[in-house]
Scaffold this motif. Sequence first.
Motif, mmCIF file in Angstrom:
data_model
loop_
_atom_site.group_PDB
_atom_site.id
_atom_site.type_symbol
_atom_site.label_atom_id
_atom_site.label_comp_id
_atom_site.label_asym_id
_atom_site.label_seq_id
_atom_site.Cartn_x
_atom_site.Cartn_y
_atom_site.Cartn_z
ATOM 1 N N PRO A 29 0.816 -1.216 0.000
ATOM 2 C CA PRO A 29 0.000 0.000 0.000
ATOM 3 C C PRO A 29 0.852 1.269 0.000
ATOM 4 C CG PRO A 29 -0.009 -0.978 2.173
ATOM 5 C CD PRO A 29 0.713 -1.940 1.262
ATOM 6 N N GLU A 30 0.385 2.251 -0.737
ATOM 7 C CA GLU A 30 1.018 3.570 -0.748
ATOM 8 C C GLU A 30 0.628 4.308 0.535
ATOM 9 O OE1 GLU A 30 3.165 5.111 -2.936
ATOM 10 O OE2 GLU A 30 3.329 3.070 -3.709
ATOM 11 N N PRO A 31 1.476 5.238 0.974
ATOM 12 C CA PRO A 31 1.110 5.993 2.181
ATOM 13 C C PRO A 31 -0.132 6.850 1.935
ATOM 14 C CG PRO A 31 3.179 6.804 1.239
ATOM 15 C CD PRO A 31 2.769 5.612 0.450
ATOM 16 N N PRO A 32 -0.931 7.052 2.967
ATOM 17 C CA PRO A 32 -2.097 7.934 2.819
ATOM 18 C C PRO A 32 -1.642 9.342 2.414
ATOM 19 C CG PRO A 32 -2.225 6.684 4.860
ATOM 20 C CD PRO A 32 -0.865 6.446 4.291
ATOM 21 N N PRO A 33 -2.445 10.047 1.653
ATOM 22 C CA PRO A 33 -2.029 11.359 1.145
ATOM 23 C C PRO A 33 -1.841 12.427 2.219
ATOM 24 C CG PRO A 33 -4.308 10.884 0.512
ATOM 25 C CD PRO A 33 -3.749 9.642 1.147
ATOM 26 N N ASP A 34 -2.450 12.249 3.390
ATOM 27 C CA ASP A 34 -2.338 13.276 4.423
ATOM 28 C C ASP A 34 -1.092 13.141 5.295
ATOM 29 O OD1 ASP A 34 -3.550 10.930 5.383
ATOM 30 O OD2 ASP A 34 -4.448 11.989 7.071
ATOM 31 N N ASP A 84 2.836 13.572 6.158
ATOM 32 C CA ASP A 84 3.867 14.497 5.681
ATOM 33 C C ASP A 84 5.005 13.713 5.028
ATOM 34 O OD1 ASP A 84 5.687 13.628 7.680
ATOM 35 O OD2 ASP A 84 5.154 15.258 9.032
ATOM 36 N N GLU A 85 6.001 14.413 4.530
ATOM 37 C CA GLU A 85 7.079 13.777 3.772
ATOM 38 C C GLU A 85 7.849 12.753 4.611
ATOM 39 O OE1 GLU A 85 11.229 15.186 1.671
ATOM 40 O OE2 GLU A 85 9.510 16.544 1.566
ATOM 41 N N LEU A 86 8.164 13.097 5.846
ATOM 42 C CA LEU A 86 8.904 12.190 6.718
ATOM 43 C C LEU A 86 8.072 10.956 7.058
ATOM 44 C CD1 LEU A 86 11.389 11.501 8.397
ATOM 45 C CD2 LEU A 86 10.489 13.003 10.196
ATOM 46 N N GLU A 87 6.807 11.146 7.380
ATOM 47 C CA GLU A 87 5.926 10.015 7.681
ATOM 48 C C GLU A 87 5.767 9.106 6.464
ATOM 49 O OE1 GLU A 87 2.928 11.995 11.007
ATOM 50 O OE2 GLU A 87 2.557 12.336 8.878
ATOM 51 N N SER A 88 5.653 9.702 5.283
ATOM 52 C CA SER A 88 5.536 8.906 4.051
ATOM 53 C C SER A 88 6.794 8.085 3.802
ATOM 54 C CB SER A 88 5.262 9.814 2.852
ATOM 55 O OG SER A 88 4.008 10.411 2.961
ATOM 56 N N GLN A 105 -2.533 -1.560 8.365
ATOM 57 C CA GLN A 105 -2.270 -0.216 7.857
ATOM 58 C C GLN A 105 -2.583 0.847 8.909
ATOM 59 O OE1 GLN A 105 -3.774 0.548 3.872
ATOM 60 N NE2 GLN A 105 -3.549 -1.624 3.386
ATOM 61 N N LEU A 106 -3.578 0.578 9.754
ATOM 62 C CA LEU A 106 -3.864 1.516 10.857
ATOM 63 C C LEU A 106 -2.694 1.555 11.835
ATOM 64 C CD1 LEU A 106 -7.616 0.726 11.598
ATOM 65 C CD2 LEU A 106 -6.678 2.779 10.534
ATOM 66 N N VAL A 107 -2.141 0.389 12.140
ATOM 67 C CA VAL A 107 -0.976 0.327 13.028
ATOM 68 C C VAL A 107 0.207 1.029 12.373
ATOM 69 C CG1 VAL A 107 0.644 -1.224 14.190
ATOM 70 C CG2 VAL A 107 -1.796 -1.782 14.141
ATOM 71 N N LEU A 108 0.391 0.787 11.080
ATOM 72 C CA LEU A 108 1.502 1.412 10.361
ATOM 73 C C LEU A 108 1.369 2.933 10.337
ATOM 74 C CD1 LEU A 108 4.057 1.280 8.691
ATOM 75 C CD2 LEU A 108 2.657 0.729 6.695
ATOM 76 N N ARG A 109 0.164 3.423 10.253
ATOM 77 C CA ARG A 109 -0.062 4.881 10.281
ATOM 78 C C ARG A 109 0.444 5.469 11.597
ATOM 79 N NH1 ARG A 109 -3.331 7.835 7.287
ATOM 80 N NH2 ARG A 109 -4.319 9.707 8.050
ATOM 81 N N ARG A 110 0.132 4.785 12.712
ATOM 82 C CA ARG A 110 0.606 5.249 14.028
ATOM 83 C C ARG A 110 2.128 5.128 14.124
ATOM 84 N NH1 ARG A 110 -3.745 5.765 12.655
ATOM 85 N NH2 ARG A 110 -5.619 6.025 13.864
ATOM 86 N N LEU A 111 2.645 4.065 13.554
ATOM 87 C CA LEU A 111 4.095 3.856 13.536
ATOM 88 C C LEU A 111 4.794 4.978 12.779
ATOM 89 C CD1 LEU A 111 6.736 2.225 13.819
ATOM 90 C CD2 LEU A 111 5.990 0.888 11.860
#
Length: 141
Positions: free
Chosen positions: A21-26, A28-32, A52-58
């Motif tokens: 999965p690609e990073p969510p569009p919201d 930032d550059e470092l998080e992506s 993916q929810l866990v990865l978002r927090r990570l």
Amino acid sequence: MPRKPAAALAVVPRVPGRGRPEPPPDLDELESRIWREVVDALPGHWLDRAGQLVLRRLAAQGAVSERQEARLRLLRAQEQDGGEEAATLAAQHGVSAKNVTYLLVQLRATPRSQLRSRAAGAQMEQAPDSRPWEIKAKFDA
């Protein structure tokens, strides 16, 4: 009863995710960047929606941790790493680094989290070599 062809008996493994999965569009550059690094380190189809929810927090915690590290390095370079600000920042960084590690383990993204325990290894050695559907074939022969 006619025998089924081998192709009809093929087992298609269930995979939890849909590719990488690609990073969510919201983000930032470092998080992506962190998102992509973790996804690239995992096997394909590893992440389902919950993962993916866990990865978002990570990614968020990883970005916080990296920014804290950069600030600590700057303080060291300016020889100001002995003050109260550096001590507070180091403690905060320790907490965020533990959070990152915990989330990586939850995603089974670290080498250690993908290993079996020694107890499981011993049980695996004692497991029979045949699969349950092969047992009948042994007795028929």
